[in-house]
Design a protein around this motif. Structure first.
Motif, mmCIF file in Angstrom:
data_model
loop_
_atom_site.group_PDB
_atom_site.id
_atom_site.type_symbol
_atom_site.label_atom_id
_atom_site.label_comp_id
_atom_site.label_asym_id
_atom_site.label_seq_id
_atom_site.Cartn_x
_atom_site.Cartn_y
_atom_site.Cartn_z
ATOM 1 N N GLY A 166 -17.821 -32.366 21.690
ATOM 2 C CA GLY A 166 -19.078 -32.108 20.986
ATOM 3 C C GLY A 166 -19.647 -30.750 21.348
ATOM 4 O O GLY A 166 -20.112 -29.995 20.486
ATOM 5 N N GLY A 167 -19.602 -30.424 22.654
ATOM 6 C CA GLY A 167 -20.072 -29.119 23.088
ATOM 7 C C GLY A 167 -19.229 -27.979 22.536
ATOM 8 O O GLY A 167 -19.750 -26.950 22.112
ATOM 9 N N LEU A 168 -17.910 -28.180 22.523
ATOM 10 C CA LEU A 168 -17.010 -27.144 22.005
ATOM 11 C C LEU A 168 -17.258 -26.878 20.520
ATOM 12 O O LEU A 168 -17.328 -25.720 20.086
ATOM 13 N N LEU A 169 -17.380 -27.944 19.745
ATOM 14 C CA LEU A 169 -17.612 -27.778 18.306
ATOM 15 C C LEU A 169 -18.929 -27.059 18.052
ATOM 16 O O LEU A 169 -19.029 -26.234 17.131
ATOM 17 N N SER A 170 -19.938 -27.363 18.871
ATOM 18 C CA SER A 170 -21.224 -26.680 18.724
ATOM 19 C C SER A 170 -21.090 -25.204 19.068
ATOM 20 O O SER A 170 -21.677 -24.343 18.404
ATOM 21 N N ILE A 171 -20.322 -24.899 20.105
ATOM 22 C CA ILE A 171 -20.108 -23.503 20.486
ATOM 23 C C ILE A 171 -19.374 -22.744 19.389
ATOM 24 O O ILE A 171 -19.720 -21.607 19.045
ATOM 25 N N PHE A 172 -18.350 -23.371 18.822
ATOM 26 C CA PHE A 172 -17.544 -22.709 17.793
ATOM 27 C C PHE A 172 -18.334 -22.445 16.507
ATOM 28 O O PHE A 172 -18.036 -21.509 15.772
ATOM 29 N N THR A 173 -19.336 -23.293 16.227
ATOM 30 C CA THR A 173 -20.072 -23.188 14.955
ATOM 31 C C THR A 173 -21.484 -22.642 15.115
ATOM 32 O O THR A 173 -22.164 -22.426 14.117
ATOM 33 N N ALA A 174 -21.920 -22.413 16.353
ATOM 34 C CA ALA A 174 -23.293 -21.949 16.585
ATOM 35 C C ALA A 174 -23.464 -20.517 16.091
ATOM 36 O O ALA A 174 -22.524 -19.720 16.122
ATOM 37 N N PRO A 175 -24.660 -20.159 15.631
ATOM 38 C CA PRO A 175 -24.916 -18.770 15.217
ATOM 39 C C PRO A 175 -24.880 -17.832 16.415
ATOM 40 O O PRO A 175 -24.926 -18.274 17.569
ATOM 41 N N ARG A 176 -24.820 -16.545 16.156
ATOM 42 C CA ARG A 176 -24.760 -15.544 17.239
ATOM 43 C C ARG A 176 -25.982 -15.662 18.144
ATOM 44 O O ARG A 176 -25.870 -15.615 19.359
ATOM 45 N N LYS A 177 -27.158 -15.789 17.535
ATOM 46 C CA LYS A 177 -28.386 -16.010 18.297
ATOM 47 C C LYS A 177 -28.729 -17.495 18.212
ATOM 48 O O LYS A 177 -29.017 -18.006 17.141
ATOM 49 N N MET A 178 -28.692 -18.159 19.347
ATOM 50 C CA MET A 178 -28.889 -19.604 19.383
ATOM 51 C C MET A 178 -30.306 -19.964 19.813
ATOM 52 O O MET A 178 -30.876 -19.332 20.704
ATOM 53 N N THR A 179 -30.848 -20.989 19.188
ATOM 54 C CA THR A 179 -32.124 -21.534 19.640
ATOM 55 C C THR A 179 -31.888 -22.319 20.928
ATOM 56 O O THR A 179 -30.737 -22.530 21.343
ATOM 57 N N VAL A 180 -32.965 -22.770 21.555
ATOM 58 C CA VAL A 180 -32.826 -23.580 22.757
ATOM 59 C C VAL A 180 -31.984 -24.819 22.448
ATOM 60 O O VAL A 180 -31.098 -25.201 23.218
ATOM 61 N N GLY A 181 -32.251 -25.443 21.300
ATOM 62 C CA GLY A 181 -31.495 -26.631 20.904
ATOM 63 C C GLY A 181 -30.024 -26.337 20.684
ATOM 64 O O GLY A 181 -29.157 -27.117 21.083
ATOM 65 N N ASP A 182 -29.729 -25.194 20.050
ATOM 66 C CA ASP A 182 -28.330 -24.796 19.839
ATOM 67 C C ASP A 182 -27.614 -24.629 21.173
ATOM 68 O O ASP A 182 -26.483 -25.079 21.356
ATOM 69 N N TRP A 183 -28.294 -23.953 22.113
ATOM 70 C CA TRP A 183 -27.686 -23.674 23.415
ATOM 71 C C TRP A 183 -27.435 -24.967 24.189
ATOM 72 O O TRP A 183 -26.375 -25.151 24.781
ATOM 73 N N LYS A 184 -28.400 -25.873 24.178
ATOM 74 C CA LYS A 184 -28.249 -27.110 24.939
ATOM 75 C C LYS A 184 -27.194 -28.030 24.326
ATOM 76 O O LYS A 184 -26.512 -28.764 25.043
ATOM 77 N N SER A 185 -27.057 -28.001 23.000
ATOM 78 C CA SER A 185 -26.065 -28.856 22.359
ATOM 79 C C SER A 185 -24.667 -28.265 22.435
ATOM 80 O O SER A 185 -23.690 -28.923 22.094
ATOM 81 N N SER A 186 -24.555 -27.029 22.911
ATOM 82 C CA SER A 186 -23.244 -26.396 23.019
ATOM 83 C C SER A 186 -22.875 -26.159 24.473
ATOM 84 O O SER A 186 -22.079 -26.900 25.058
ATOM 85 N N SER A 187 -23.488 -25.164 25.096
ATOM 86 C CA SER A 187 -23.123 -24.805 26.464
ATOM 87 C C SER A 187 -23.382 -25.939 27.448
ATOM 88 O O SER A 187 -22.516 -26.284 28.254
ATOM 89 N N ARG A 188 -24.558 -26.534 27.401
ATOM 90 C CA ARG A 188 -24.884 -27.571 28.375
ATOM 91 C C ARG A 188 -24.033 -28.821 28.175
ATOM 92 O O ARG A 188 -23.571 -29.428 29.144
ATOM 93 N N ASN A 189 -23.797 -29.201 26.922
ATOM 94 C CA ASN A 189 -22.956 -30.370 26.671
ATOM 95 C C ASN A 189 -21.514 -30.136 27.110
ATOM 96 O O ASN A 189 -20.855 -31.047 27.615
ATOM 97 N N LEU A 190 -21.027 -28.910 26.916
ATOM 98 C CA LEU A 190 -19.674 -28.581 27.363
ATOM 99 C C LEU A 190 -19.569 -28.711 28.881
ATOM 100 O O LEU A 190 -18.606 -29.291 29.408
ATOM 101 N N LYS A 191 -20.553 -28.191 29.596
ATOM 102 C CA LYS A 191 -20.524 -28.254 31.063
ATOM 103 C C LYS A 191 -20.643 -29.689 31.562
ATOM 104 O O LYS A 191 -19.893 -30.106 32.450
ATOM 105 N N TYR A 192 -21.571 -30.451 31.013
ATOM 106 C CA TYR A 192 -21.749 -31.828 31.459
ATOM 107 C C TYR A 192 -20.537 -32.695 31.093
ATOM 108 O O TYR A 192 -20.079 -33.512 31.886
ATOM 109 N N GLY A 193 -20.030 -32.502 29.883
ATOM 110 C CA GLY A 193 -18.890 -33.300 29.435
ATOM 111 C C GLY A 193 -17.642 -33.024 30.244
ATOM 112 O O GLY A 193 -16.904 -33.948 30.610
ATOM 113 N N SER A 194 -17.393 -31.747 30.559
ATOM 114 C CA SER A 194 -16.196 -31.404 31.327
ATOM 115 C C SER A 194 -16.292 -31.914 32.767
ATOM 116 O O SER A 194 -15.278 -32.308 33.348
#
Length: 218
Positions: free
Chosen positions: A119-147
């Protein structure tokens, strides 16, 4: 003021008060989704009071050139696929250990961690160049917690296999499973460390909201 106009005024004030109360009692999911947005009341073309939201918090962006950013994402994908392959090579082996309930529970933990990571990876791959707080947490943070979750359960599977060696007849097969689980866990840790050390930076936001707007926190 006649009675009809007075009742209308009372109903309008009640609706405004309800909206104001809602801003303080939204669900956690609401706050998580709109974190960083400022909401305020405005009047639409029909004269009705509505809630409007504008993103006013800082943006998050990965401070890498486009080529390096793409290369990092490709590396993420390759490591993720490698972790899945190693895990299923170990879990699919025809061993009595893989039929035990405690092994099944631990393997389920790995699957949950890998799904969380995906889920985090897919968010990272599809997130815009400038991410909102929600974009960042659903991508980077989910990737770190999930891994981390996947790595913990993968190493737990390796530990279970080590303990089961005392009851196994074919030690070689179990050593292979231990190696596969351990290697998959290391790959998950590598994925976590890469993202944890990725050079994210914050970018100022030029959006503005009225003075009486309320910024939504988590």
């Amino acid at each position: 003021m006649n009675k009809k106009r007075l009742n209308k005024s009372i109903r309008r004030k009640a609706n405004l008060d309800s909206d104001l109360l809602d801003r303080g009692y939204h669900s956690k999911m609401y706050h998580r989704h709109f974190e960083g947005y400022s909401e305020f009341e405005t009047t639409n073309s029909k004269g009705k009071t509505v809630i409007k939201r504008v993103y006013t918090a800082e943006y998050y962006t990965l401070d890498l050139a486009k080529e390096k950013r793409i290369g990092l994402h490709v590396l993420y994908g390759a490591l993720y696929v490698l972790a899945i392959m190693l895990f299923f090579m170990a879990a699919a082996r025809d061993l009595s250990l893989n039929k035990k309930w405690y092994s099944a529970i631990s393997q389920l933990g790995v699957i949950i961690g890998l799904a969380w990571t995906l889920g985090g990876l897919l968010s990272i791959f599809t997130a815009p160049r400038k991410m909102t707080v929600g974009d960042w947490k659903s991508s980077s943070r989910n990737l770190k917690y999930g891994s981390v979750c996947a790595a913990v359960f993968l190493e737990l599977n390796a530990l279970i296999a080590v303990m089961y060696l005392f009851f196994a007849d074919d030690w070689t097969s179990y050593f292979t499973s231990i190696g596969l689980y351990f290697a998959a866990g290391l790959v998950a840790v590598m994925l976590n460390r890469l993202e944890a050390n990725a050079p994210y930076k914050t970018v100022a936001n030029e959006n503005t909201a009225p003075r009486d707007a309320v910024e939504i926190g988590e």
